[in-house]
Design a protein around this motif. Structure first.
Motif, PDB file in Angstrom:
ATOM      1  N   SER A 118       0.827  -1.204   0.000  1.00  0.00           N
ATOM      2  CA  SER A 118       0.000   0.000   0.000  1.00  0.00           C
ATOM      3  C   SER A 118       0.866   1.261   0.000  1.00  0.00           C
ATOM      4  CB  SER A 118      -0.922  -0.005   1.219  1.00  0.00           C
ATOM      5  OG  SER A 118      -1.632   1.206   1.327  1.00  0.00           O
ATOM      6  N   LEU A 119       1.950   1.226   0.776  1.00  0.00           N
ATOM      7  CA  LEU A 119       2.870   2.368   0.842  1.00  0.00           C
ATOM      8  C   LEU A 119       3.457   2.675  -0.528  1.00  0.00           C
ATOM      9  CD1 LEU A 119       4.571   4.429   2.449  1.00  0.00           C
ATOM     10  CD2 LEU A 119       6.209   2.591   2.892  1.00  0.00           C
ATOM     11  N   ARG A 120       3.866   1.645  -1.236  1.00  0.00           N
ATOM     12  CA  ARG A 120       4.437   1.836  -2.568  1.00  0.00           C
ATOM     13  C   ARG A 120       3.410   2.445  -3.520  1.00  0.00           C
ATOM     14  NH1 ARG A 120       8.896  -0.362  -4.666  1.00  0.00           N
ATOM     15  NH2 ARG A 120      10.369  -1.430  -3.285  1.00  0.00           N
ATOM     16  N   ILE A 121       2.179   1.944  -3.435  1.00  0.00           N
ATOM     17  CA  ILE A 121       1.103   2.460  -4.294  1.00  0.00           C
ATOM     18  C   ILE A 121       0.827   3.928  -3.963  1.00  0.00           C
ATOM     19  CG2 ILE A 121      -1.349   2.270  -4.862  1.00  0.00           C
ATOM     20  CD1 ILE A 121      -1.090  -0.754  -4.325  1.00  0.00           C
ATOM     21  N   SER A 122       0.762   4.245  -2.668  1.00  0.00           N
ATOM     22  CA  SER A 122       0.497   5.619  -2.241  1.00  0.00           C
ATOM     23  C   SER A 122       1.600   6.569  -2.702  1.00  0.00           C
ATOM     24  CB  SER A 122       0.357   5.681  -0.718  1.00  0.00           C
ATOM     25  OG  SER A 122      -0.759   4.953  -0.270  1.00  0.00           O
ATOM     26  N   ILE A 123       2.855   6.122  -2.575  1.00  0.00           N
ATOM     27  CA  ILE A 123       3.978   6.955  -3.006  1.00  0.00           C
ATOM     28  C   ILE A 123       3.910   7.215  -4.504  1.00  0.00           C
ATOM     29  CG2 ILE A 123       6.483   6.971  -3.335  1.00  0.00           C
ATOM     30  CD1 ILE A 123       6.741   5.540  -0.632  1.00  0.00           C
ATOM     31  N   ARG A 124       3.574   6.177  -5.272  1.00  0.00           N
ATOM     32  CA  ARG A 124       3.478   6.335  -6.724  1.00  0.00           C
ATOM     33  C   ARG A 124       2.365   7.308  -7.100  1.00  0.00           C
ATOM     34  NH1 ARG A 124       3.320   0.969 -10.245  1.00  0.00           N
ATOM     35  NH2 ARG A 124       5.374   0.865  -9.233  1.00  0.00           N
ATOM     36  N   ILE A 125       1.219   7.174  -6.434  1.00  0.00           N
ATOM     37  CA  ILE A 125       0.082   8.064  -6.718  1.00  0.00           C
ATOM     38  C   ILE A 125       0.423   9.496  -6.350  1.00  0.00           C
ATOM     39  CG2 ILE A 125      -2.287   8.656  -6.057  1.00  0.00           C
ATOM     40  CD1 ILE A 125      -2.803   5.655  -5.642  1.00  0.00           C
TER      41      ILE A 125
END
Length: 216
Positions: free
Chosen positions: A203-210
């Motif tokens: 989730s952290l990786r997805i949030s950072i990308r967004i």
């Protein structure tokens, strides 16, 4: 720098500290007295009180940052977007640990008998809370606080009506999560914590990308 951002989030919610402190102590006691069928475990009281407290504090920070364009101002500082996102996840973990400490103290000093938390109870709570906020945070970064707040508000506050009924069904049939996995409670709790950390990192990786590609 990361800890400074977490401290900033706590300072934004400082006028609610006393209320949340009382809630972290009073809610488990109240839930224990109302849910007799689940009196032999601490999972449900701890889970519901922790979920509400984390959600309310997280929502307060999100609302204030949205209202005062805090994200835009932060991005104008030396703090990177990567660090800003990480601080939100660390903020939630810090609240979870605080709720655990207060719950433990409540079990020791409450006049009403409240069971101590087992590793399984902690693991289950951390796992579900992680799943909930692993969805909330990326969605909020993608669509903004205003568009996403009502959906999550209803989902969070429907939980106490749905979860007890699900637990009743399992208990009436003599089924527990441990039975389904055929492993000990301690091992299950540790596995759930590990799974929660993996889900949180994804989730952290997805949030950072967004957030890295988001225009402020």
């Amino acid at each position: 720098m990361l800890l400074n951002l977490v401290k900033k989030d706590f300072l934004l919610t400082k006028k609610y500290w006393i209320v949340m402190f009382i809630a972290a102590i009073a809610l488990p006691v109240f839930i224990h007295t109302k849910i007799a069928f689940f009196s032999e475990a601490g999972f449900l009281p701890f889970f519901l009180s922790t979920l509400y407290i984390i959600f309310l504090l997280f929502s307060t920070v999100s609302m204030m940052e949205d209202k005062h364009r805090g994200a835009a101002y932060l991005c104008a500082t030396p703090y990177t977007r990567n660090t800003i996102v990480r601080s939100k996840y660390l903020f939630i973990i810090a609240i979870f640990l605080g709720c655990y400490v207060l719950y433990t103290l409540t079990t020791l000093f409450s006049p009403i008998k409240i069971n101590m938390l087992g590793i399984s109870d902690i693991g289950q709570t951390f796992f579900i809370v992680t799943i909930v906020f692993s969805v909330i945070i990326p969605v909020q970064y993608r669509f903004g606080y205003e568009k996403s707040r009502y959906i999550f508000f209803f989902l969070i506050f429907l939980t106490p009506f749905l979860l007890p009924n699900m637990m009743k069904i399992f208990q009436s049939n003599g089924i527990t999560v441990v039975d389904l996995l055929s492993i000990s409670q301690s091992i299950m709790g540790l596995l759930l914590v590990l799974m929660a950390l993996v889900i949180g990192l994804i989730s952290l990786r997805i949030s950072i990308r967004i957030y890295s590609n988001k225009s402020l």
